[in-house]
Design a protein around this motif. Structure first.
Motif, PDB file in Angstrom:
ATOM      1  N   ILE A  34      50.543  52.025  34.202  1.00 20.74           N
ATOM      2  CA  ILE A  34      49.456  51.046  34.105  1.00 20.74           C
ATOM      3  C   ILE A  34      49.737  49.903  35.061  1.00 20.74           C
ATOM      4  N   ILE A  35      48.702  49.404  35.734  1.00 20.09           N
ATOM      5  CA  ILE A  35      48.852  48.192  36.536  1.00 20.09           C
ATOM      6  C   ILE A  35      47.714  47.233  36.189  1.00 20.09           C
ATOM      7  N   SER A  36      48.049  45.942  36.125  1.00 20.24           N
ATOM      8  CA  SER A  36      47.071  44.926  35.748  1.00 20.24           C
ATOM      9  C   SER A  36      47.428  43.612  36.413  1.00 20.24           C
ATOM     10  N   PRO A  37      46.437  42.764  36.683  1.00 18.54           N
ATOM     11  CA  PRO A  37      46.776  41.390  37.055  1.00 18.54           C
ATOM     12  C   PRO A  37      47.452  40.709  35.862  1.00 18.54           C
ATOM     13  N   THR A  38      48.339  39.763  36.115  1.00 13.96           N
ATOM     14  CA  THR A  38      48.892  38.983  35.025  1.00 13.96           C
ATOM     15  C   THR A  38      47.771  38.184  34.360  1.00 13.96           C
ATOM     16  N   GLY A  39      47.974  37.846  33.114  1.00 15.51           N
ATOM     17  CA  GLY A  39      46.973  37.052  32.424  1.00 15.51           C
ATOM     18  C   GLY A  39      46.351  37.766  31.249  1.00 15.51           C
ATOM     19  N   ALA A  40      45.168  37.310  30.848  1.00 15.40           N
ATOM     20  CA  ALA A  40      44.547  37.684  29.582  1.00 15.40           C
ATOM     21  C   ALA A  40      44.528  39.183  29.266  1.00 15.40           C
ATOM     22  N   THR A  71      52.989  47.603  35.017  1.00 14.85           N
ATOM     23  CA  THR A  71      53.310  46.800  36.196  1.00 14.85           C
ATOM     24  C   THR A  71      52.230  45.737  36.319  1.00 14.85           C
ATOM     25  N   THR A  72      52.631  44.504  36.621  1.00 18.08           N
ATOM     26  CA  THR A  72      51.641  43.437  36.793  1.00 18.08           C
ATOM     27  C   THR A  72      51.831  42.767  38.145  1.00 18.08           C
ATOM     28  N   ASN A  73      50.770  42.073  38.563  1.00 17.28           N
ATOM     29  CA  ASN A  73      50.807  41.367  39.838  1.00 17.28           C
ATOM     30  C   ASN A  73      49.920  40.135  39.712  1.00 17.28           C
ATOM     31  N   SER A  74      50.390  39.005  40.202  1.00 10.76           N
ATOM     32  CA  SER A  74      49.633  37.759  40.065  1.00 10.76           C
ATOM     33  C   SER A  74      48.519  37.633  41.102  1.00 10.76           C
ATOM     34  N   VAL A  75      48.480  38.545  42.075  1.00 14.93           N
ATOM     35  CA  VAL A  75      47.421  38.536  43.090  1.00 14.93           C
ATOM     36  C   VAL A  75      46.442  39.667  42.764  1.00 14.93           C
ATOM     37  N   PRO A  76      45.252  39.333  42.253  1.00 17.12           N
ATOM     38  CA  PRO A  76      44.321  40.383  41.795  1.00 17.12           C
ATOM     39  C   PRO A  76      44.004  41.436  42.852  1.00 17.12           C
ATOM     40  N   SER A  77      43.878  41.035  44.112  1.00 13.88           N
ATOM     41  CA  SER A  77      43.508  42.001  45.150  1.00 13.88           C
ATOM     42  C   SER A  77      44.568  43.091  45.311  1.00 13.88           C
ATOM     43  N   ASN A  78      45.820  42.761  45.017  1.00 14.49           N
ATOM     44  CA  ASN A  78      46.881  43.773  45.088  1.00 14.49           C
ATOM     45  C   ASN A  78      46.684  44.851  44.032  1.00 14.49           C
ATOM     46  N   VAL A  79      46.142  44.441  42.888  1.00 18.58           N
ATOM     47  CA  VAL A  79      45.865  45.397  41.818  1.00 18.58           C
ATOM     48  C   VAL A  79      44.620  46.213  42.159  1.00 18.58           C
ATOM     49  N   GLU A 123      61.122  34.034  29.304  1.00 19.02           N
ATOM     50  CA  GLU A 123      61.022  34.194  30.755  1.00 19.02           C
ATOM     51  C   GLU A 123      60.596  35.615  31.122  1.00 19.02           C
ATOM     52  N   ALA A 124      61.167  36.593  30.434  1.00 20.98           N
ATOM     53  CA  ALA A 124      60.789  37.989  30.688  1.00 20.98           C
ATOM     54  C   ALA A 124      59.325  38.226  30.325  1.00 20.98           C
ATOM     55  N   GLN A 125      58.882  37.643  29.217  1.00 20.92           N
ATOM     56  CA  GLN A 125      57.488  37.780  28.806  1.00 20.92           C
ATOM     57  C   GLN A 125      56.556  37.185  29.860  1.00 20.92           C
ATOM     58  N   LYS A 126      56.905  35.994  30.330  1.00 18.99           N
ATOM     59  CA  LYS A 126      56.061  35.323  31.307  1.00 18.99           C
ATOM     60  C   LYS A 126      56.016  36.087  32.622  1.00 18.99           C
ATOM     61  N   ASN A 127      57.150  36.662  33.016  1.00 19.73           N
ATOM     62  CA  ASN A 127      57.194  37.414  34.274  1.00 19.73           C
ATOM     63  C   ASN A 127      56.283  38.637  34.239  1.00 19.73           C
ATOM     64  N   LEU A 128      56.225  39.292  33.083  1.00 17.04           N
ATOM     65  CA  LEU A 128      55.421  40.505  32.996  1.00 17.04           C
ATOM     66  C   LEU A 128      53.970  40.210  32.651  1.00 17.04           C
ATOM     67  N   ASN A 141      48.495  56.089  42.304  1.00 17.17           N
ATOM     68  CA  ASN A 141      49.800  55.662  41.799  1.00 17.17           C
ATOM     69  C   ASN A 141      49.815  55.348  40.310  1.00 17.17           C
ATOM     70  N   TYR A 142      48.616  55.174  39.720  1.00 18.07           N
ATOM     71  CA  TYR A 142      48.531  54.760  38.326  1.00 18.07           C
ATOM     72  C   TYR A 142      47.426  55.524  37.608  1.00 18.07           C
ATOM     73  N   GLY A 143      47.707  55.903  36.370  1.00 16.31           N
ATOM     74  CA  GLY A 143      46.674  56.520  35.556  1.00 16.31           C
ATOM     75  C   GLY A 143      45.652  55.512  35.090  1.00 16.31           C
ATOM     76  N   ILE A 144      46.102  54.259  34.928  1.00 20.22           N
ATOM     77  CA  ILE A 144      45.227  53.196  34.429  1.00 20.22           C
ATOM     78  C   ILE A 144      45.353  51.973  35.323  1.00 20.22           C
ATOM     79  N   VAL A 145      44.218  51.447  35.747  1.00 11.63           N
ATOM     80  CA  VAL A 145      44.167  50.214  36.533  1.00 11.63           C
ATOM     81  C   VAL A 145      43.257  49.238  35.802  1.00 11.63           C
ATOM     82  N   VAL A 146      43.754  48.036  35.559  1.00 13.34           N
ATOM     83  CA  VAL A 146      42.948  46.979  34.937  1.00 13.34           C
ATOM     84  C   VAL A 146      42.535  46.005  36.030  1.00 13.34           C
ATOM     85  N   PHE A 147      41.224  45.785  36.141  1.00 13.78           N
ATOM     86  CA  PHE A 147      40.725  44.952  37.235  1.00 13.78           C
ATOM     87  C   PHE A 147      39.345  44.416  36.877  1.00 13.78           C
ATOM     88  N   ASP A 148      38.930  43.393  37.585  1.00  9.50           N
ATOM     89  CA  ASP A 148      37.574  42.852  37.518  1.00  9.50           C
ATOM     90  C   ASP A 148      36.584  44.028  37.494  1.00  9.50           C
TER      91      ASP A 148
END
Length: 319
Positions: free
Chosen positions: A33-39, A54-62, A263-268, A70-77
């Protein structure tokens, strides 16, 4: 004999390559699974899911992952995700709306409606939250708006009231970043903020439901065909995870705590379990999660039509 062995080897290599191109390699990534960080990441609070997240703080990367395997599930706008699939003939379909509008306009020392004379900072230009913001406010206000990449970049701007050396009058922000930043402020400063829900403004301006379909969950179609039982079970469980986050946030918090320290929670996830709990506690559902009943009653077509988008995306949706 040697020639026959050589030809057989070439055939074996060709068969292996063919099997990979036909999707057998999906077995290694279908549950990723990949998602932008956040809600939207809150629904993956269970460690059995977050270990594959896997998360990424830059939405366009997701969003770029909707054009790959690369992913079975993608969370995005959800809207830009649908367009990406349509424009690139990608192997994904929208399976679920996760969040229904956790957007806010925050006035920093401002208690009036924004004008073209204000300095406004928003995030994710041309993504769904921005389309909603542009629909609610006048072109003059939109022209006065400056953009950063993701909602996490808005936090420090709200905290300092500065952007590129300029004093900021308003920011467009989302939960849980809003709560996280306000909780760090002096009480007098926090109480002086003018916090306006864009859900309420949307309903006021459009006379539609205040639900703003936002984060969508996309499933890879070929991986779905190969692992249908897994994905069907995943979607059923997702409804339970959403309800837990809404009705039993203490259980959601315990799940986040099992992942690691703050810290680990916030990073992910982009937030800590404490922040998530406080935003969800007492039935607030500040993350604006969409439960199964609400999801069944979503009118995405009317929502898009209100934005001036007249296109039938049903071929790229699973519901």
């Amino acid at each position: 004999m040697k020639k026959s062995l050589f030809v057989s080897s070439l055939l074996l290599v060709a068969l292996i390559a063919s099997s990979c191109s036909n999707g057998n390699n999906y077995d290694n990534v279908y549950n990723k699974i990949i998602s932008p960080t956040g809600a939207p990441t809150i629904v993956f609070y269970d460690e059995s899911l977050s270990k594959n997240l896997t998360t990424n703080s830059v939405p366009s990367n997701v969003g770029a992952q909707l054009q790959d395997d690369n992913y079975g599930i993608v969370v995005f706008d959800f809207y830009n995700g649908l367009n990406s699939i349509k424009n690139n003939n990608a192997d994904y379909k929208l399976a679920r709306i996760i969040t229904g509008g956790n957007l806010y306009l925050v006035g920093i020392g401002k208690n009036t409606e924004p004008t073209g004379d204000d300095y406004i900072v928003s995030f994710g230009e041309n993504l769904l939250p921005d389309l909603v913001y542009r629909h609610i406010y006048s072109q003059e206000v939109v022209d006065a708006t400056h953009y950063v990449s993701g909602v996490s970049d808005i936090g420090p701007i709200l905290l300092t009231g500065l952007h590129n050396g300029n004093t900021v009058d308003y920011v467009v922000i989302a939960q849980p970043v809003l709560y996280s930043i306000v909780s760090q402020m002096d009480a007098d400063i926090a109480s002086s903020l003018n916090i306006v829900s864009l859900r309420d403004k949307w309903a006021e301006v459009t006379d539609l439901s205040p639900v703003i379909p936002q984060a969508g969950l996309f499933i890879h179609t070929k991986m779905y065909d190969a692992h249908k039982a897994y994905f069907d079970g995943f979607l059923d469980n997702l409804d339970d995870y959403v309800l837990t986050c809404i009705e039993s946030p203490e259980d959601m918090k315990n799940g986040l705590d099992s992942y690691g320290d703050a810290e680990a929670q916030k990073n992910l996830f982009g937030f800590t379990s404490t922040v998530a709990y406080n935003v969800q506690a007492n039935g607030q559902n500040g993350f604006a999660l969409v439960d199964a009943e609400l999801h069944d009653n979503l009118d995405i077509e009317s929502f898009l039509l209100e934005l001036g988008i007249n296109y039938d995306y049903s071929d790229y949706m699973m519901f």
